[in-house]
Each structure stands twice: as C-alpha cells, then as structure tokens.
Design an enzyme around this catalytic site. Structure first.
Site, PDB file in Angstrom:
ATOM      1  N   HIS A 204       0.815  -1.216   0.000  1.00 41.83           N
ATOM      2  CA  HIS A 204       0.000   0.000   0.000  1.00 41.83           C
ATOM      3  C   HIS A 204       0.849   1.267   0.000  1.00 41.83           C
ATOM      4  O   HIS A 204       0.324   2.366  -0.087  1.00 41.83           O
ATOM      5  CB  HIS A 204      -0.882   0.034   1.245  1.00 41.83           C
ATOM      6  CG  HIS A 204      -0.120   0.297   2.507  1.00 41.83           C
ATOM      7  ND1 HIS A 204       0.616  -0.662   3.135  1.00 41.83           N
ATOM      8  CD2 HIS A 204       0.062   1.430   3.220  1.00 41.83           C
ATOM      9  CE1 HIS A 204       1.198  -0.135   4.210  1.00 41.83           C
ATOM     10  NE2 HIS A 204       0.888   1.134   4.285  1.00 41.83           N
TER      11      HIS A 204
HETATM   12  C1  UD1 Z   1      -1.420   5.770   5.883  1.00 42.18           C
HETATM   13  C2  UD1 Z   1      -0.051   6.254   6.355  1.00 42.18           C
HETATM   14  C3  UD1 Z   1       0.967   5.131   6.165  1.00 42.18           C
HETATM   15  C4  UD1 Z   1       0.504   3.863   6.853  1.00 42.18           C
HETATM   16  C5  UD1 Z   1      -0.899   3.493   6.406  1.00 42.18           C
HETATM   17  C6  UD1 Z   1      -1.398   2.322   7.207  1.00 42.18           C
HETATM   18  C7  UD1 Z   1       0.374   8.649   6.049  1.00 42.18           C
HETATM   19  C8  UD1 Z   1       1.089   9.669   5.244  1.00 42.18           C
HETATM   20  N1  UD1 Z   1       0.406   7.399   5.571  1.00 42.18           N
HETATM   21  O1  UD1 Z   1      -1.319   5.480   4.511  1.00 42.18           O
HETATM   22  O2  UD1 Z   1       2.198   5.530   6.731  1.00 42.18           O
HETATM   23  O3  UD1 Z   1       1.389   2.835   6.514  1.00 42.18           O
HETATM   24  O4  UD1 Z   1      -1.782   4.609   6.625  1.00 42.18           O
HETATM   25  O5  UD1 Z   1      -2.336   1.582   6.519  1.00 42.18           O
HETATM   26  O6  UD1 Z   1      -0.197   8.965   7.057  1.00 42.18           O
HETATM   27  N2  UD1 Z   1      -8.787   5.114   2.002  1.00 42.18           N
HETATM   28  C9  UD1 Z   1     -10.023   4.541   1.999  1.00 42.18           C
HETATM   29  N3  UD1 Z   1     -10.571   4.168   3.197  1.00 42.18           N
HETATM   30  C10 UD1 Z   1      -9.931   4.333   4.388  1.00 42.18           C
HETATM   31  C11 UD1 Z   1      -8.677   4.930   4.377  1.00 42.18           C
HETATM   32  C12 UD1 Z   1      -8.114   5.308   3.186  1.00 42.18           C
HETATM   33  O7  UD1 Z   1     -10.633   4.352   0.955  1.00 42.18           O
HETATM   34  O8  UD1 Z   1     -10.500   3.948   5.430  1.00 42.18           O
HETATM   35  C13 UD1 Z   1      -8.173   5.477   0.712  1.00 42.18           C
HETATM   36  C14 UD1 Z   1      -8.497   6.896   0.277  1.00 42.18           C
HETATM   37  O9  UD1 Z   1      -8.632   6.882  -1.109  1.00 42.18           O
HETATM   38  C15 UD1 Z   1      -7.235   7.639   0.663  1.00 42.18           C
HETATM   39  C16 UD1 Z   1      -6.154   6.609   0.456  1.00 42.18           C
HETATM   40  O10 UD1 Z   1      -6.756   5.379   0.830  1.00 42.18           O
HETATM   41  O11 UD1 Z   1      -7.033   8.790  -0.115  1.00 42.18           O
HETATM   42  C17 UD1 Z   1      -4.910   6.839   1.293  1.00 42.18           C
HETATM   43  O12 UD1 Z   1      -5.252   6.955   2.686  1.00 42.18           O
HETATM   44  P1  UD1 Z   1      -4.289   7.760   3.673  1.00 42.18           P
HETATM   45  O13 UD1 Z   1      -4.808   7.688   5.035  1.00 42.18           O
HETATM   46  O14 UD1 Z   1      -4.007   9.108   3.127  1.00 42.18           O
HETATM   47  O15 UD1 Z   1      -2.928   6.993   3.543  1.00 42.18           O
HETATM   48  P2  UD1 Z   1      -2.608   5.435   3.631  1.00 42.18           P
HETATM   49  O16 UD1 Z   1      -2.156   5.007   2.283  1.00 42.18           O
HETATM   50  O17 UD1 Z   1      -3.719   4.716   4.275  1.00 42.18           O
HETATM   51  N1  UDP Z   2      -3.087  -5.843   8.928  1.00 42.80           N
HETATM   52  C1  UDP Z   2      -4.375  -6.347   9.142  1.00 42.80           C
HETATM   53  N2  UDP Z   2      -5.137  -6.661   8.048  1.00 42.80           N
HETATM   54  C2  UDP Z   2      -4.675  -6.517   6.771  1.00 42.80           C
HETATM   55  C3  UDP Z   2      -3.375  -6.013   6.578  1.00 42.80           C
HETATM   56  C4  UDP Z   2      -2.614  -5.671   7.675  1.00 42.80           C
HETATM   57  O1  UDP Z   2      -4.802  -6.515  10.281  1.00 42.80           O
HETATM   58  O2  UDP Z   2      -5.421  -6.835   5.835  1.00 42.80           O
HETATM   59  C5  UDP Z   2      -2.289  -5.453  10.100  1.00 42.80           C
HETATM   60  C6  UDP Z   2      -0.946  -6.125  10.209  1.00 42.80           C
HETATM   61  O3  UDP Z   2      -1.060  -7.316  10.949  1.00 42.80           O
HETATM   62  C7  UDP Z   2      -0.092  -5.081  10.891  1.00 42.80           C
HETATM   63  C8  UDP Z   2      -0.718  -3.762  10.488  1.00 42.80           C
HETATM   64  O4  UDP Z   2      -2.000  -4.074   9.961  1.00 42.80           O
HETATM   65  O5  UDP Z   2      -0.175  -5.176  12.298  1.00 42.80           O
HETATM   66  C9  UDP Z   2       0.120  -3.079   9.449  1.00 42.80           C
HETATM   67  O6  UDP Z   2      -0.577  -1.998   8.948  1.00 42.80           O
HETATM   68  P1  UDP Z   2      -0.211  -1.335   7.548  1.00 42.80           P
HETATM   69  O7  UDP Z   2       0.513  -2.292   6.704  1.00 42.80           O
HETATM   70  O8  UDP Z   2      -1.470  -0.762   7.027  1.00 42.80           O
HETATM   71  O9  UDP Z   2       0.689  -0.099   7.972  1.00 42.80           O
HETATM   72  P2  UDP Z   2       2.250   0.093   8.289  1.00 42.80           P
HETATM   73  O10 UDP Z   2       2.642  -0.856   9.337  1.00 42.80           O
HETATM   74  O11 UDP Z   2       2.979  -0.081   7.002  1.00 42.80           O
HETATM   75  O12 UDP Z   2       2.312   1.512   8.710  1.00 42.80           O
END
Ligand code: UD1
Ligand code: UDP
Length: 373
Positions: A204
């Site tokens: 992601h």
């Molecule tokens: C964010 C964090 C990243 C973390 C990740 C965990 C930042 C800059 N990035 O990335 O470090 O690893 O969370 O998963 O804070 N969206 C949905 N539904 C949701 C959430 C997001 O559809 O519930 C979609 C939206 O289109 C949104 C995109 O995902 O624009 C990105 O979401 P965002 O929270 O900006 O960043 P993540 O990629 O989730």
């Molecule tokens: N995770 C989860 N379901 C999923 C993918 C990830 O519960 O479908 C959990 C995973 O076990 C880990 C955390 O989410 O604890 C990691 O989150 P993510 O990869 O979104 O963010 P990051 O750690 O890169 O910030």
C-alpha cells in the site's frame, strides 16, 4: 494522571492497544481521540472491536485528503479537544499524518508528547512517513525507541534526553492476539488454504501505488509468483488497481486471491501459517520475524533494518529477478528457509506497553512530565 491517545489508522490502533490496556490495568482510563484518517469498517472499526477498544471519546472524522489538508484538518480538530480536555500527556505512535498533527498540536499547547516507536529512519525523505517521524520525534518530550538502533538515530539528531529503549508494542500485540487468532479465526478454511501452502502479500506504500510504473511492476511480480498468493488489498491500492484495469488482470490469475483488508485475527492467522510474506508494510515486516515467517520486503530501504540484520527479512524492491530468486530459494532450499524463519526477533519481549506506562507514571509523579524550556 490523565493521558490522551491520538490515533487514526490501522497500525496505530494495533500498536497502541497494548499501551491503553496497560493504563487500564493501573485503573487509569485514558482519553481516546480517533482522527478518522482511516474510516472504512475494515480499516478501523474491526480493530476497535477485536482489540476491545470500545470507548472512543472523540471521533474527529478527518478522512482522506492531500498531505497538508489531512494533517492541517487533524491538527485543528485535535487542538480543540486538547484545549478542552487538558491531558497531562499526549501519546502518538509511528509516522502517519495523524501522528504529526497530534504531536504538533499538543506540544504547542505545552502538553508533552510521548512518541511510541520513536527513532525509526528510512533515510528516504521522499516518503511522507520519514518527514512525519523526524518532526514528531523533535516535538516529543518522551521518546519510546523500540531498539538500540532507533536510539542511535535519535542521538545522531541530537536527541538524547527523554529517550527510553523499551521494545516495540507490536510484540505485545502479537503475543496478546496470536493465540486468540488461532482459536477464533477460520480464515484458512474460508479461503481453502493449507498451512504453509501459500504466500501472504500486502502493498500500500505511496511509492508502490501512486507510480503507475511501479504498480505495474508489482502486478507483474504477483502474476509470476510460483505459489498461491493471498493479497488483502488496502483501499488505496484497490482504487489504483481498478482505475488502471489491473484488478481484473490479477483476478484472472488462478493462483491469486484478492480480498478486502482483513481484521487483525484473520490477518495474524494467515501470516502465522504463510510459507512466506511479501510486503511493503512496516508492521508486517515486524510481525513476520516475530511469527518466524520469512519476509521479502518490496522496497529498496527500510526503517526496520534490525529485521534484515537478524536475517529474517530481505529487501527485494520491485526487481522481478531478485524477488523470484529469493522466492525460489525459500521454496527449494530448506536450509536457507530455516535460517530466515529462525531469525531472532529484535523487538523485545512483549512487555513494552507496561514499561511505557511505568516510565510515564514515574515521570508524572516526579513532576517531570512537561514541555521543557
Ligand atoms: C497511511 C499512512 C501510512 C501507513 C498506512 C497504514 C500517512 C502519510 N500514511 O497510509 O504511513 O502505513 O496509513 O495503513 O499517514 N482510504 C479509503 N478508506 C480508508 C482509508 C483510506 O478508501 O479507510 C483510501 C483513500 O482513497 C485515501 C487513500 O486510501 O485517499 C490513502 O489513505 P491515507 O490515510 O491518506 O494513507 P494510507 O495510504 O492509508
Ligand atoms: N493488517 C491487518 N489486516 C490486513 C493487513 C494488515 O490486520 O489486511 C495489520 C498487520 O497485521 C499489521 C498492520 O495491519 O499489524 C500493518 O498496517 P499497515 O501495513 O497498514 O501499515 P504500516 O505498518 O505499514 O504503517
């Protein structure tokens, strides 16, 4: 003492739950502020339910947006709550926009910030997370570094006071939930999987999804993997895959199963029983080494170098030849497989949450939990 927790995304909920639990054990009910950065059921609520975080005091509904938009809106809304509630300390975890917003809003109100998972550095300033980590660390009074390596990163930036090496609460989370997952989750049966008969993949990270070239490389890698692949897709990646017509391409592959993001219990069970993990996630790199599953990281750098040094993780980037080389080795070379699977967990003993609470209570009792001039 009145602690406030600010979180907003999936990994923050997972990694802060053990700290919240540790406060509750001492009879302290923390104030809980959810920014709403993640809002889909599978990205937020499912974790609140599974980890039994039933009390959210403030839901700020910040949602998605550009970097500044999301961070700014979160800051404005967090500031208002902190002004009303006046907690003694604000706890944030990791490197998301929620963390930066929480840390900046808090320290400027002279409410000290405790940063859980301080000192991680990828040394790649093109990642939004790297900027968030650096700034959050410099805004914090108490820095909970997971490892000695993280402490050294802080020292290099001149941060030596208030730093505590306490391990990573991901170990607490895994230990507290792996057995429950084993018992409660029937995800293997649901997806028709045999233990060690598949690879688990997540991706992601912005650099892998925003760039069409990189996303196409990722899809090409997934299509070529010589093993069944389970891929719970982050909504960000789902949107990109669909808009480029790549989702259908992957769905057509017989060895690939795409799913919605999974709850923590299902995900842990899948991870524990996977033959190997391919990921660009930070938390998943950590969990793999804790669960003794070899990890190939689809990135060129990592802020978790301890996992690579320990031998449980290899940075393969999006180079197909390199990915295939390591996958083939893991599937065919038993010695190599065992070496990676048996790498030692560098993130501590699963008591990090308890340690953090001990430290915060002691600082509070001594009158030292404050923003220093
Ligand atoms: C964010 C964090 C990243 C973390 C990740 C965990 C930042 C800059 N990035 O990335 O470090 O690893 O969370 O998963 O804070 N969206 C949905 N539904 C949701 C959430 C997001 O559809 O519930 C979609 C939206 O289109 C949104 C995109 O995902 O624009 C990105 O979401 P965002 O929270 O900006 O960043 P993540 O990629 O989730
Ligand atoms: N995770 C989860 N379901 C999923 C993918 C990830 O519960 O479908 C959990 C995973 O076990 C880990 C955390 O989410 O604890 C990691 O989150 P993510 O990869 O979104 O963010 P990051 O750690 O890169 O910030």
């Amino acid at each position: 003492m009145k602690p406030a927790f600010v979180f907003g995304t999936r990994p923050e909920i997972i990694k802060l739950a053990p700290v919240i639990r540790a406060f509750e054990k001492r009879g302290i009910e923390p104030l809980i502020i959810h920014t709403g950065q993640h809002y889909d059921y599978e990205m937020s609520q499912v974790f609140l339910e599974e980890l039994e975080l039933h009390k959210i005091d403030y839901h700020l509904e910040v949602g998605s947006g550009t970097q500044a938009n999301q961070t700014g809106l979160a800051m404005i809304k967090i500031e208002k709550v902190l002004m009303d509630e006046k907690p003694d300390v604000t706890l944030v975890q990791g490197d998301t926009n929620t963390v930066l917003a929480g840390a900046l809003a808090s320290v400027k109100l002279k409410i000290p910030v405790a940063h859980v998972e301080a000192g991680l550095r990828s040394f790649d300033r093109t990642m939004p997370e790297e900027i968030n980590r650096i700034l959050a660390d410099h805004a914090s009074e108490v820095l909970f570094a997971p490892t000695e390596e993280a402490r050294k990163n802080l020292e290099r930036e001149g941060i030596v006071e208030g730093v505590y090496v306490v391990g990573n609460t991901i170990v607490d989370a895994v230990l507290q939930n792996a057995e429950v997952a084993e018992r409660k989750s029937n995800i293997l049966e649901k997806l028709g999987l045999k233990p060690k008969g598949y690879a688990l993949l997540t991706a992601h990270r912005a650099e892998n999804t925003d760039s069409e070239e990189n996303l196409r490389k990722l899809v090409d890698i997934i299509k070529s993997l010589p093993i069944k692949v389970i891929y719970p897709v982050h909504p960000r990646t789902e949107k990109r895959l669909k808009s480029l017509g790549l989702w259908e391409e992957l769905e057509r592959e017989e060895h690939v199963t795409l799913t919605k993001p999974l709850g923590y219990l299902d995900f842990l069970k899948l991870q524990k029983n996977a033959k190997l993990v391919l990921t660009d996630s930070g938390g998943v790199q950590e969990e793999s080494i804790i669960l003794d599953v070899p990890c190939l990281t689809l990135r060129y750098n990592t802020e978790r170098p301890e996992t690579v040094k320990a031998g449980g993780n290899v940075l393969v980037g999006l180079e197909k030849d390199r990915v295939m080389h390591y996958v083939e080795r893991l599937l065919n070379d038993e010695e190599f497989y065992k070496k990676m699977a048996n790498a030692e967990n560098p993130f501590g003993d699963g008591k990090s949450g308890e340690r953090m609470v001990d430290i915060l209570l002691e600082l509070y009792e001594k009158g030292e939990l404050k923003v220093k001039s």
